[in-house]
Design an enzyme around this catalytic site. Structure first.
Site, PDB file in Angstrom:
ATOM      1  N   GLY A 156      49.011  20.352  20.508  1.00 46.79           N
ATOM      2  CA  GLY A 156      50.103  20.553  19.554  1.00 46.79           C
ATOM      3  C   GLY A 156      51.432  20.019  20.025  1.00 46.79           C
ATOM      4  CB  SER A 157      54.020  21.241  22.287  1.00 46.88           C
ATOM      5  OG  SER A 157      53.280  21.612  23.421  1.00 46.88           O
ATOM      6  CG  ASP A 191      48.260  27.237  18.763  1.00 45.40           C
ATOM      7  OD1 ASP A 191      47.177  26.624  18.802  1.00 45.40           O
ATOM      8  OD2 ASP A 191      49.372  26.680  18.746  1.00 45.40           O
ATOM      9  CG  HIS A 240      48.851  25.070  33.208  1.00 44.15           C
ATOM     10  ND1 HIS A 240      47.601  25.031  32.655  1.00 44.15           N
ATOM     11  CD2 HIS A 240      49.608  25.814  32.386  1.00 44.15           C
ATOM     12  CE1 HIS A 240      47.602  25.738  31.539  1.00 44.15           C
ATOM     13  NE2 HIS A 240      48.808  26.235  31.350  1.00 44.15           N
TER      14      HIS A 240
HETATM   15  N1  GLN Z   1      50.393  24.624  20.004  1.00 38.78           N
HETATM   16  C1  GLN Z   1      51.031  25.153  21.174  1.00 38.78           C
HETATM   17  C2  GLN Z   1      51.483  23.998  22.049  1.00 38.78           C
HETATM   18  O1  GLN Z   1      50.822  22.997  22.017  1.00 38.78           O
HETATM   19  C3  GLN Z   1      50.099  26.027  21.979  1.00 38.78           C
HETATM   20  C4  GLN Z   1      50.755  26.572  23.202  1.00 38.78           C
HETATM   21  C5  GLN Z   1      49.961  27.608  23.936  1.00 38.78           C
HETATM   22  O2  GLN Z   1      48.774  27.679  23.865  1.00 38.78           O
HETATM   23  N2  GLN Z   1      50.614  28.437  24.703  1.00 38.78           N
HETATM   24  O3  GLN Z   1      52.451  24.086  22.763  1.00 38.78           O
END
Ligand code: GLN
Ligand code: ZN
Length: 773
Positions: free
Chosen positions: A450-451, A617, A712
């Site tokens: 997504g992001s 999500d 991460h």
């Molecule tokens: N759609 C969100 C993103 O891509 C999901 C973030 C998450 O899972 N914490 O940032």
């Protein structure tokens, strides 16, 4: 212990550590960036400590040892590990010549080095705080490797305040630890308890020598149903506190048991040879047999944790007073405290002057909780002396129930009219066919979560818009340009299902909170999430409604830029609850369903705008899982239902995705299956695809994207590495079910490594597709 010391009548278990204006966060990050010296960091840290103790004293925690020694540079579990010599050998020599862990060494454990991954991070009980997981190997030699907490005590003392030092207790410390990687499979850190105790004893002696008359040892692991059988746990606790109590020249011990109830362990724990026992009477009910409790306690102090340290609502002082009454009539005169440390809540509600005054009167942040504790302590001695405050609290709570927006009849009647059909979609087989017709995706479709990276430019545009330096149109124009870039990039890389990159969202929950009725946001309401990372949870105080579409314009704009399907992106009801401060006047389930209905309407609008894939999500689904096994089925039932309520209005041809942020699948896999999403993406790269075993074992039948790129870390996974992960995946899960995606959103990454990683991801997918035919 030589003589019996009196435990303070009013106390809190802990206080926010980051500073009223996040001064500690800023100082620590400046130090990491090489912008300030160690000496400057030390000065800033002392400033935060001093401000805290003075503040707490001003608020009325004036008895000796009422102020907790709750400072931490990063994490309290790491602090405890640092004092006990629980420093994994994989980090090499982190100790200085005197055998002490320097602050740099401490930060290395927290943040890793070029050669070593940091300690793993995981959730602290049922909160959104993450602690660092100590690693224990069979040949570990515990010893005192830090004197920091003693020095902090001495520093406060020199400034006129006798604080109450804090450590994680020995049983919880070992239960929260994990076996080091090289330990044999059957090794359990708890087996090291006997070897650990002398070090605790020596630490206690040092605190006493410095003048501490009380110490707080937190044992929240005792309120959880963990893997250790109850009898073994009771045995460990008895051993631990017998040994600690035998120590000469030690402070009085307050054993605290926050985050829930001790359940069957209560009498065992109450009978331990410590001087005070704190129990959580906010979350936990009063023990049924108070006379048995009284007998077990003998002459130790019971500290009643009546004021919730975990949420922000004003205490129902009358209800708390009734609990005090019950204790008093059983002959127990309690001291009063919070249920948990207050570091889960912001500093001071009075600073949120932008909030509606009435809403503000319903809130109690850490400072207000201190006042509540003091009031209740006064009540415990002299009920009449607290009458005015109790009456005021009752009145405010009564007004709150009637206030506009707290109950909205249109929301209530819509909820009441729901039937089973509102939670069901068409059969998956039918949906899958309809979706394939709509979308015509290749085998192993590629997508992202997504992001895309939140660049400096995006953040500065948002800041300028907030300051009024950009008008709405200018801001939106910048975001549209960013979306265009992100779409072009994905087209060039060859992705099959695109995203718009979420540049317009400051945070995946706050964004929705700002656009729904029933929420408010704070200005200074930061709470520590881990280390120097803080979040500013929204306040969900009223019935939730959606007054207009939230994401539709952005999604439709993004879709207009490409022929490929564009995913609409929403945050699920459970995650919105988990990362907000949620009203406490109705069951969570009801609140979750209200949020779900708002999302359901948003999904309908996205469909109308031509969006064919919608991702909802739920990274926090696991986070709210109750600590007691007996409470888990009910939670899983309502949380799954809320997701289904949000998504099951979608047409069969609309593909519903969800994303979950963890890989320990075992416990919740039935629930995840129950979500009935068409496609589920999950974390997997770090655990080398272990989840595919769970998926295979469970016979997971719908689309699934085990992450192949660990976002991460800045590390770029090579093409061969990704191909290898995909090979493992297709060996366990039928290829037609598999999706290829990173572990999580790319928001915290930089563009350089992101582009390279995504390119490798697409190349590996092509390679794998070729192998498959
Ligand atoms: N759609 C969100 C993103 O891509 C999901 C973030 C998450 O899972 N914490 O940032
Ligand atoms: Zn995630």
């Amino acid at each position: 212990m030589t003589e019996t010391k009196t435990f303070p009548a009013a106390s809190i278990l802990g206080y926010p550590r980051i500073g009223r204006r996040r001064e500690l966060k800023k100082a620590v990050e400046a130090y990491w960036a090489g912008k300030i010296s160690l000496a400057a960091l030390d000065t800033a840290a002392k400033e935060v400590q001093l401000t805290t103790i003075n503040r707490l004293r001003d608020l009325g925690l004036v008895e000796p040892h009422a102020v907790p020694g709750s400072f931490s540079y990063y994490d309290h579990v790491l602090d405890t590990a640092a004092h006990l010599g629980a420093i994994p050998s994989r980090f090499g020599q982190l100790l200085d010549d005197d055998g002490q862990l320097s602050l740099d060494g401490y930060f290395t454990l927290a943040r890793g080095s070029a050669q070593q991954q940091p300690l793993e991070m995981t959730k602290w009980f049922d909160s959104n705080y993450h602690y660092l997981v100590p690693e224990i190997s069979p040949d570990i030699r515990f010893s005192i490797t830090s004197n920091r907490a003693v020095e902090e005590f001495e520093f406060a003392l020199a400034n006129g305040v006798q604080t109450r030092p804090y450590l994680v207790g020995p049983v919880t410390f070992l239960l929260l630890s994990k076996a080091a990687d090289d330990a044999p499979a059957d090794f359990s850190p708890l087996s090291k308890l006997e070897e650990l105790l002398p070090v605790y004893r020596e630490l206690l002696r040092r605190f006493a020598a410095a003048g501490a008359e009380w110490i707080q040892l937190d044992e929240p692991a005792l309120v959880v149903d963990g893997e250790v059988p109850a009898a073994e746990l009771a045995e460990a606790v008895r051993l631990a506190y017998r040994v600690l109590a035998e120590g000469q020249d030690r402070p009085g011990i307050l054993l605290s048991s926050p985050y829930g109830t001790l359940g069957d362990l209560l009498e065992t724990v109450a009978a331990l040879p410590v001087e005070a026992l704190q129990i959580d009477l906010f979350k936990g009910a009063l023990p049924e047999d108070l006379s048995a409790l009284k007998a077990a306690l003998a002459d130790k102090t019971l500290v009643a944790g009546l004021v919730d340290g975990h949420n922000i609502w004003r205490n129902d002082l009358a209800a708390s007073a009734r609990k005090i009454e019950a204790l008093r009539s059983a002959g127990i005169k309690p001291a009063i405290s919070t249920s948990t440390s207050t570091f889960h809540v912001p500093h001071d509600a009075d600073e949120e002057t932008q909030l509606d005054e009435q809403l503000r009167s319903w809130l109690a942040f850490a400072d207000q909780k201190v006042t509540e504790v003091i009031t209740l302590a006064r009540y415990a001695t002299d009920p009449a002396a607290a009458a005015a405050e109790i009456a005021e609290a009752s009145e405010i709570i009564a007004t709150r129930a009637q206030a506009p927006g707290v109950q909205r009849s249109e929301v209530r009647s819509r909820l009441a009219a729901l039937g089973p059909a509102d939670f069901e979609r068409e059969d998956y087989a039918i949906r899958a066919r309809a979706q394939q017709e709509e979308l015509n995706l290749p085998v192993l479709p590629t997508t992202t979560i997504g992001s895309f990276p939140q660049t400096k430019e995006i953040r500065s545009a948002r800041a300028r818009a907030n300051r009024g330096e950009l008008n709405a149109e200018q801001y939106q124009q910048l975001m549209r340009e960013e979306i265009q870039r992100v779409v072009d990039l994905q087209e060039n890389l060859g992705f099959d299902v695109l995203v718009h990159g979420e540049p317009e969202r400051n945070d995946m929950v706050q964004y929705f909170a700002e656009n729904l009725e029933g929420f408010d946001v704070t200005i200074h309401g930061w709470v520590q999430s881990y280390g120097s990372r803080c979040t500013r949870p929204s306040i969900l105080w009223g019935d939730v409604t959606r007054s207009s579409a939230i994401t539709v314009e952005w999604a439709a704009f993004a879709q207009s830029l490409t022929e490929k399907p564009m995913k609409g992106m929403l945050t699920g009801p459970v995650t919105i609850l988990a990362w907000s401060f949620v009203r406490d006047d109705q069951p969570l389930q009801q609140t979750a369903n209200q949020v779900a209905l708002a999302l359901r309407d948003e999904i309908a609008d996205l469909e109308t705008a031509g969006i064919k894939i919608i991702q909802v999500d739920e990274p926090a689904l696991r986070e709210l899982l109750p600590l007691r096994k007996a409470d888990q089925p009910e939670y899983l039932d309502w949380s799954v239902k809320a997701f289904r309520l949000a998504t099951s209005g979608a047409a069969s041809g609309t593909q519903v995705h969800t994303h979950l942020c963890y890989s320990e699948f075992g416990v919740v896999i039935d629930a995840i299956d129950g979500l009935d999403a068409d496609v589920t993406s999950i974390e997997a790269a770090r655990s080398r695809m272990e989840v595919v075993n769970d998926l295979e074992h469970h016979g997971f039948g719908r689309g699934v994207g085990p992450g192949v790129y660990d976002i991460h870390s800045p590390r770029v996974p090579g093409e061969a590495e990704v191909t290898e992960l995909l090979r493992t995946a297709v060996n366990h899960v039928p290829a037609r079910q598999l999706w290829v995606n990173p572990d999580c959103g790319l928001k915290t990454r930089g563009y350089a490594e992101t582009e390279e990683s995504l390119r490798n991801l697409v190349a590996a997918t092509r390679e794998m597709r070729a192998e498959l035919v």
